[in-house]
Design an enzyme around this catalytic site. Structure first.
Site, short mmCIF file in Angstrom:
data_model
loop_
_atom_site.label_atom_id
_atom_site.label_comp_id
_atom_site.label_asym_id
_atom_site.label_seq_id
_atom_site.Cartn_x
_atom_site.Cartn_y
_atom_site.Cartn_z
N ASP A 1 47.77 37.93 39.68
CA ASP A 1 47.67 36.52 40.03
C ASP A 1 46.35 35.98 39.47
O ASP A 1 45.29 36.58 39.65
CB ASP A 1 47.70 36.38 41.55
CG ASP A 1 47.70 34.94 42.00
OD1 ASP A 1 48.58 34.18 41.58
OD2 ASP A 1 46.80 34.57 42.78
N GLU B 1 48.58 35.63 34.99
CA GLU B 1 48.28 34.24 34.70
C GLU B 1 46.90 34.17 34.05
O GLU B 1 45.88 34.34 34.72
CB GLU B 1 48.27 33.42 35.99
CG GLU B 1 49.62 33.32 36.67
CD GLU B 1 49.52 32.59 37.99
OE1 GLU B 1 50.17 31.54 38.14
OE2 GLU B 1 48.79 33.07 38.87
#
Length: 904
Positions: free
Chosen positions: A499, A536
């Site tokens: 993340d 990400e």
């Protein structure tokens, strides 16, 4: 990016027990012990934006009782060490702390390292006085740098076993004392207390136990100065390196992950589906609770849990097995570690009445009101609010107390492997749920001020929505690396999705890769070189532009082998961006060809925008490769690095495996909901389903790693909810019976409210409801395209040079037909790879009307429709034609066609 429910305690407000800030000489900073503007960065260096003036005196103040205070005469209440201006920071310090490189350096005259270690356990502040005794400045001190300089440690932490004897280790270099408490049961009174022994040089506190400690629960009493309260605190805290927990993570548990009692039958010999290269991966992103919470074919007690993946005959598992048989390789699980925002005790939760919600109109506001009233008491959250990084989440287990969560997570991995699927774990090391003295703050209550990234005032950064961690600090990096290694070895996890990976330093991610690469099947039970790492790679916040050193952003990802999500192709396909207007159109959704009537410029402007989008799509299909060259819409022959995407290069990768291709994920609207918002009002549900199928085709036919949001293959809707992290099962559950797709479950809650007028019109329109027929047609198409991708390595090239030599785009330049993507991938005789096809030809026609396209370069090549598509469930796909004599392509509107040239 997402929002998560979390508590943030900001250090830097006036702390209890401290006097208000003092006025200082005009032009000087206001003295204030709330902020921490000074940075102790190594044993004898402190950086501080203090006024450096002739004759001024500088001092470091420390107090073991936390009694420093500002008085009219200056800083009082502790002991003092002299500081001396030392000019610019040393080069090595500037390299380690680029965001502090411009600050003046001060030297600490203290040669006794033992005294430094003692001082670091106390309240700290610095002061500056003019020659005449006037206070110029005073502030508190950040100490993460000097802690790394003195206490960097790379040995075992948490639990380890010598035979059956456990040893517990806690890294707490600023603690004054640490006491280990033990109890026989998860909620029992503590039965014993053991004083732990500290190693003065590593900061590690150790307790060697006895075999009869096995299975007991434990926590640490850590005596430490806490800047959040301005005093010495005695914090009862669980173990950051925990491997087992009681409910809601209140206590850690002493268990051995190698204990055979914690392993399902056949666990040690578990064989995963084969994987030759990362480019062979196709990922399906799935939330544990979404998967089964409303699946009537799952035993009631197993719904919403790891156990739901263990019954191969449920509707959901049959669906996954069917996808695996077609070519899906990996299931990506949203956070499944211990997180804060769901009560793990099932009997204490309250979920809304599903039947009452179902009785309401599909465009009603009432569903949102009902669900929001219970959102802090129900069983749902995405889980991006970590507490313990290396323990499975207890709300997904049959019993949150003890090792059931360990066994059942492993059973899930085994069940998915039996269905032909590998497992990816979504990891959220970039932040914690909270910091300071919050009950969910584990790290900061053990080593206050260390694990989190702080700004120049000492406040914890929260650009990721919660309390940002600092992987540039040695022990935060160690926690990440140790955790990843445990998930890989002990749980046989096959991939990690980081993340907000761009908030980690590149050195951290490279260390993760090295540690995984070193895992060997014989010694470790897994092949670490087959474990994929992606995330990400957005570049923003306090780390943006390398402000704290090279970060794992798209700009730096090329050549590392790490995968990065491709927002370029996503935006071009859907239209707009993550923060753009909801109804901006793109390649899939009718831009220029079928306008929706919202303000998007003239048709000429829309056409120009679509041409720009086509270049983004082409470089995405070509692996987002920085150095891949093709003819752009303006006629230039250029590389991916020369294509502009909002001021950044559209091409960022050096290897196809670094390109994670997607058009939908848990963040923002599902693909179906985006299409519902963006398509022209005249577009029928059949038209919209074809747009969906085209989007799935675009992802599956691109070079790189396709990433699919679970349910996109069955037209999954969240009733237009674009951020469903806390929206409950009502908006998130998946219907594997294919009776419904989740559309028109009411106006979505939270931040969606500002769009309710637009959403209500769509949700109330009966023409926009997808029926079982449309759902099954999309499901069939997705499996067909999976089989097409799996059938040839030409869609799975593994190097830049392969892509450059073999992939060629047609219909390019200023004279192209916008909204039509045409490309070939060649398997030439002089450079063959082992493949059933000598070439493939792909056409994605996103226009309303059928395409008649002549390409003279294709004349004489005996392409024929791929055998899977020649038998397609879609008659329009079956009707696609290529005439070798003329080089003419005929492809219906909103249709994907793949033609192949069989190898000789």
């Amino acid at each position: 990016m997402r929002r998560a429910a979390g508590t943030t305690l900001l250090v830097g407000t006036l702390l209890p027990g401290l006097a208000p800030m003092m006025r200082t000489r005009a032009g000087a900073p206001a003295a204030d012990l709330g902020p921490a503007r000074a940075h102790w960065v190594d044993e004898d260096t402190l950086l501080w934006p203090a006024p450096v003036k002739p004759g001024a005196r500088y001092a470091l103040h420390h107090s073991p009782r936390g009694s420093l205070r500002l008085e009219p005469r200056g800083l009082a209440g502790g002991q003092t060490l002299a500081l001396h201006p030392a000019g610019p920071a040393p080069e090595e310090v500037r390299r380690r702390f680029p965001h502090l490189a411009s600050l003046p350096a001060f030297r600490i005259e203290l040669t006794d390292q033992a005294r430094i270690r003692a001082i670091l356990k106390e309240q700290l502040a610095v002061s500056a006085y003019a020659r005449d005794g006037q206070l110029l400045d005073a502030t508190s001190v950040q100490i993460a740098g000097v802690i790394d300089d003195l206490y960097r440690y790379d040995g075992p932490l948490g639990l380890s076993f010598e035979g059956k004897t456990p040893t517990l280790r806690l890294w707490a270099p600023t603690a004054r004392s640490v006491t280990l408490h033990l109890a026989d049961r998860p909620a029992a009174q503590w039965s014993s207390a053991e004083a732990m022994r500290a190693d003065a040089f590593t900061g590690v506190w150790t307790a060697v136990g006895r075999p009869d400690w096995y299975g007991q629960y434990y926590a640490y009493d850590v005596e430490v100065y806490a800047p959040a309260t301005g005093k010495v605190e005695l914090n009862l805290v669980s173990d950051p390196w925990s491997v087992s927990l009681s409910a809601n993570g209140r206590r850690s548990q002493i268990v051995d992950l190698d204990d055979h009692a914690l392993k399902p039958p056949g666990w040690d010999g578990l064989r995963k589906p084969p994987l030759e290269a990362f480019e062979d991966i196709v990922v399906y992103e799935l939330h544990v609770r979404d998967f089964s919470i409303r699946d009537a074919s799952v035993q009631e007690l197993h719904r919403g849990t790891f156990k739901a993946f263990t019954d191969s005959q449920t509707a959901g598992m049959r669906h996954l097995r069917g996808l695996a048989e077609a070519g899906l390789t990996h299931v990506h699980l949203l956070p499944a570690f211990d997180f804060a925002t769901v009560n793990e005790v099932r009997s204490e939760r309250q979920d809304p009445d599903w039947d009452a919600l179902a009785a309401l109109p599909g465009h009603s506001e009432e569903q949102a009101t009902i669900v929001e009233a219970l959102k802090d008491r129900d069983g749902f959250n995405w889980g991006y609010d970590p507490v313990h990084y290396t323990v499975p989440e207890g709300s997904y287990a049959s019993d949150p107390d003890g090792p059931a969560r360990i066994v059942e997570f492993r059973e899930m991995v085994k069940g998915l492997a039996g269905a032909g699927l590998r497992v990816v774990l979504d990891v959220v090391y970039n932040h914690t749920h909270s910091h300071g003295q919050d009950p969910h703050s584990v790290l900061d209550r053990i080593v206050p001020g260390y694990y989190h990234r702080r700004n120049g005032e000492g406040r914890v950064e929260n650009s990721t929505c919660c309390s940002n961690t600092a992987s540039e600090h040695a022990m935060m990096e160690k926690l990440i690396v140790d955790s990843v290694a445990t998930w890989a070895r002990a749980y046989k996890v096959d991939g990690f999705r980081f993340d907000l990976m761009g908030h980690h330093m590149m050195t951290t991610m490279q260390r993760v890769r090295r540690v995984l690469d070193a895992l060997e099947p014989v010694r470790d039970g897994v092949d670490g070189k087959r474990i994929y790492v992606y995330g990400e790679a957005w570049d923003f916040g306090e780390v943006g532009g390398g402000a704290r050193g090279p970060n794992a952003s798209q700009a730096n990802i090329g050549g590392t082998g790490l995968g990065a999500f491709n927002d370029r192709l996503r935006d071009a396909a859907r239209g707009g961006g993550a923060f753009s207007g909801l109804q901006e159109q793109g390649f899939l959704t009718g831009l220029s060809d079928d306008p929706n009537g919202t303000p998007q410029g003239s048709l000429d402007e829309q056409r120009a925008k679509l041409l720009r989008y086509m270049d983004w799509i082409r470089i995405g299909v070509a692996g987002s490769l920085r150095d891949y060259r093709f003819t752009l819409a303006d006629g230039r022959l250029a590389s991916g690095s020369e294509i502009d995407y909002g001021g950044r290069p559209a091409g960022f990768a050096l290897d196809p495996q670094e390109n994670v291709v997607y058009v939908s994920a848990h963040d923002n609207e599902t693909l179906f909901d985006a299409i519902q918002l963006k398509a022209a009002s005249s577009a029928t549900i059949a038209d919209r389903a074809r747009m969906q199928k085209l989007g799935l085709s675009l992802v599956l036919l691109a070079q790189g790693v396709p990433f699919i949001h679970a349910g996109d293959d069955i037209l999954r809707s969240k009733s237009l909810d674009r951020n469903s992290y806390d929206s409950g099962d009502w908006w998130n559950a998946i219907d594997w019976s294919y009776a419904t797709n989740g559309w028109a479950r009411g106006l979505p809650p939270g931040e969606n409210r500002r769009h309710w007028p637009t959403m209500a019109t769509l949700l109330a329109d009966p023409r926009l409801r997808a029926g079982r027929a449309e759902i099954l047609e999309c499901a069939a198409h997705f499996r067909e395209l999976l089989r097409v991708r799996a059938s040839t390595r030409l869609f799975r090239l593994r190097r830049l040079d392969e892509v450059q030599r073999r992939l060629r785009f047609l219909n390019t330049g200023p004279g192209q037909v916008p909204g039509v993507l045409v490309f070939t991938v060649d398997n030439s005789e002089d450079d063959r790879i082992d493949d059933p096809y000598a070439a493939v030809l792909a056409v994605l026609n996103a226009r309303r009307e059928a395409l008649e396209f002549v390409e003279t370069a294709l004349k004489g090549i005996a392409f024929r429709l791929h055998p899977v598509l020649a038998e397609s469930a879609d008659p329009l796909t079956r009707s696609s034609r290529f005439d070798a004599e003329s080089g003419r392509l005929s492809v219906p509107g909103r249709t994907t066609a793949v033609f192949v040239l069989p190898a000789r």
